[in-house]
Scaffold this motif. Structure first.
Motif, mmCIF file in Angstrom:
data_model
loop_
_atom_site.group_PDB
_atom_site.id
_atom_site.type_symbol
_atom_site.label_atom_id
_atom_site.label_comp_id
_atom_site.label_asym_id
_atom_site.label_seq_id
_atom_site.Cartn_x
_atom_site.Cartn_y
_atom_site.Cartn_z
ATOM 1 N N SER A 140 0.812 -1.220 0.000
ATOM 2 C CA SER A 140 0.000 0.000 0.000
ATOM 3 C C SER A 140 0.847 1.273 0.000
ATOM 4 C CB SER A 140 -0.919 0.002 1.229
ATOM 5 O OG SER A 140 -0.145 -0.065 2.423
ATOM 6 N N GLN A 141 2.149 1.171 0.105
ATOM 7 C CA GLN A 141 3.019 2.345 0.180
ATOM 8 C C GLN A 141 3.473 2.759 -1.221
ATOM 9 O OE1 GLN A 141 5.714 0.624 3.146
ATOM 10 N NE2 GLN A 141 4.938 2.134 4.603
ATOM 11 N N GLN A 142 2.569 3.410 -1.943
ATOM 12 C CA GLN A 142 2.799 3.727 -3.356
ATOM 13 C C GLN A 142 4.019 4.623 -3.590
ATOM 14 O OE1 GLN A 142 1.337 2.291 -6.026
ATOM 15 N NE2 GLN A 142 0.481 0.983 -4.440
ATOM 16 N N ALA A 143 4.230 5.613 -2.745
ATOM 17 C CA ALA A 143 5.382 6.504 -2.941
ATOM 18 C C ALA A 143 6.683 5.731 -2.779
ATOM 19 C CB ALA A 143 5.329 7.682 -1.970
ATOM 20 N N ALA A 144 6.746 4.841 -1.802
ATOM 21 C CA ALA A 144 7.952 4.038 -1.583
ATOM 22 C C ALA A 144 8.179 3.067 -2.736
ATOM 23 C CB ALA A 144 7.854 3.290 -0.254
ATOM 24 N N ILE A 145 7.108 2.517 -3.253
ATOM 25 C CA ILE A 145 7.212 1.603 -4.395
ATOM 26 C C ILE A 145 7.781 2.345 -5.608
ATOM 27 C CG2 ILE A 145 5.841 0.290 -6.078
ATOM 28 C CD1 ILE A 145 3.987 -0.406 -3.638
ATOM 29 N N GLN A 146 7.251 3.530 -5.895
ATOM 30 C CA GLN A 146 7.747 4.325 -7.021
ATOM 31 C C GLN A 146 9.208 4.700 -6.821
ATOM 32 O OE1 GLN A 146 4.979 7.575 -7.268
ATOM 33 N NE2 GLN A 146 3.489 6.395 -8.436
ATOM 34 N N LEU A 147 9.575 5.042 -5.590
ATOM 35 C CA LEU A 147 10.959 5.393 -5.286
ATOM 36 C C LEU A 147 11.883 4.203 -5.544
ATOM 37 C CD1 LEU A 147 13.010 7.416 -4.010
ATOM 38 C CD2 LEU A 147 12.472 6.329 -1.829
ATOM 39 N N ALA A 148 11.532 3.037 -5.013
ATOM 40 C CA ALA A 148 12.374 1.850 -5.183
ATOM 41 C C ALA A 148 12.505 1.467 -6.654
ATOM 42 C CB ALA A 148 11.814 0.684 -4.367
ATOM 43 N N GLU A 149 11.386 1.405 -7.337
ATOM 44 C CA GLU A 149 11.428 1.010 -8.746
ATOM 45 C C GLU A 149 12.158 2.047 -9.580
ATOM 46 O OE1 GLU A 149 7.350 -0.043 -9.686
ATOM 47 O OE2 GLU A 149 7.501 -1.901 -8.507
ATOM 48 N N GLY A 150 12.011 3.321 -9.254
ATOM 49 C CA GLY A 150 12.727 4.378 -9.954
ATOM 50 C C GLY A 150 14.231 4.330 -9.715
ATOM 51 N N ALA A 151 14.630 3.744 -8.583
ATOM 52 C CA ALA A 151 16.054 3.618 -8.256
ATOM 53 C C ALA A 151 16.648 2.315 -8.787
ATOM 54 C CB ALA A 151 16.249 3.705 -6.736
ATOM 55 N N GLY A 152 15.874 1.562 -9.561
ATOM 56 C CA GLY A 152 16.401 0.362 -10.188
ATOM 57 C C GLY A 152 16.188 -0.937 -9.430
ATOM 58 N N TYR A 153 15.378 -0.915 -8.402
ATOM 59 C CA TYR A 153 15.083 -2.146 -7.657
ATOM 60 C C TYR A 153 14.062 -2.967 -8.416
ATOM 61 C CZ TYR A 153 17.735 -0.472 -3.706
ATOM 62 O OH TYR A 153 18.760 -0.042 -2.909
ATOM 63 N N GLN A 154 14.267 -4.270 -8.422
ATOM 64 C CA GLN A 154 13.376 -5.191 -9.111
ATOM 65 C C GLN A 154 12.529 -5.944 -8.091
ATOM 66 O OE1 GLN A 154 13.269 -5.480 -12.582
ATOM 67 N NE2 GLN A 154 14.585 -3.676 -12.421
ATOM 68 N N ARG A 155 11.220 -5.899 -8.286
ATOM 69 C CA ARG A 155 10.339 -6.653 -7.393
ATOM 70 C C ARG A 155 10.450 -8.126 -7.747
ATOM 71 N NH1 ARG A 155 4.094 -5.488 -7.612
ATOM 72 N NH2 ARG A 155 4.946 -3.390 -7.550
ATOM 73 N N TRP A 156 10.763 -8.937 -6.756
ATOM 74 C CA TRP A 156 10.903 -10.364 -7.004
ATOM 75 C C TRP A 156 9.860 -11.195 -6.283
ATOM 76 C CZ3 TRP A 156 11.580 -13.323 -2.726
ATOM 77 C CH2 TRP A 156 12.140 -12.728 -1.591
#
Length: 182
Positions: A140-156
């Protein structure tokens, strides 16, 4: 070591800290309380007493497998994150560190502090020989998700029932990022 990273805001800085004076501890507790009340409490759902928060932060500074990073805006501590390294007996996962307990107080968002916290944690991990960095968060933490994905983190992965918030189960997401070219 007192590593620092400048952000895009001229009055903002991210740094690794080895100790906190009483004023800094007070500011960190205030920032944590505000983040918890805003729903970004890095695990806490309700703000604990000031005594509990102070003990928590003092304990973090004593833990050998943790590095504490703080975000400052206009000189005041407004957020933090931690870099968690695996214990010495975990040789199989000695290549991987984790970002944890990550937050920015609501009034200090939008100045690049969150990106700076991630960048400094990655730099310290890379300099320490880690090849991968991980983090997790509520779905539910949309801002954190966008931050992580924008920084190159891959959801596994996704974990159902990752957290129980106000009697409702919330899924969680797990992310990784390679720190070396492979």
């Amino acid at each position: 070591m007192n590593a620092k990273v400048k952000t895009t805001a001229p009055n903002a800085v991210i740094e690794k800290v080895e100790a906190l004076n009483d004023d800094e501890l007070d500011e960190l507790c205030d920032a944590a309380e505000k983040a918890i009340l805003d729903g970004n409490g890095f695990g806490w759902l309700k703000a604990p007493s000031r005594t509990v928060l102070e003990r928590y932060w003092r304990g973090v500074l004593l833990m050998p497998q943790r590095d504490l990073f703080v975000a400052r805006l206009d000189g005041a501590v407004v957020g933090s994150s931690q870099l968690l390294r695996p214990p010495p007996n975990n040789e199989a996962q000695a290549h991987s560190a984790q970002i944890t307990s990550f937050f920015i107080a609501p009034g200090a968002r939008g100045f690049g502090l969150a990106r700076g916290l991630i960048r400094l944690a990655e730099d310290i991990a890379r300099d320490g020989g880690y090849r991968q960095i991980d983090l997790d968060m509520r779905a539910s933490q949309q801002a954190a998700i966008q931050l992580a994905e924008g920084a190159g983190y891959q959801r596994w992965g996704t974990k159902p029932r990752y957290a129980l918030v106000d009697g409702v189960y919330v899924d969680g997401y797990f992310y990784s990022k390679s720190l070396v070219a492979e």
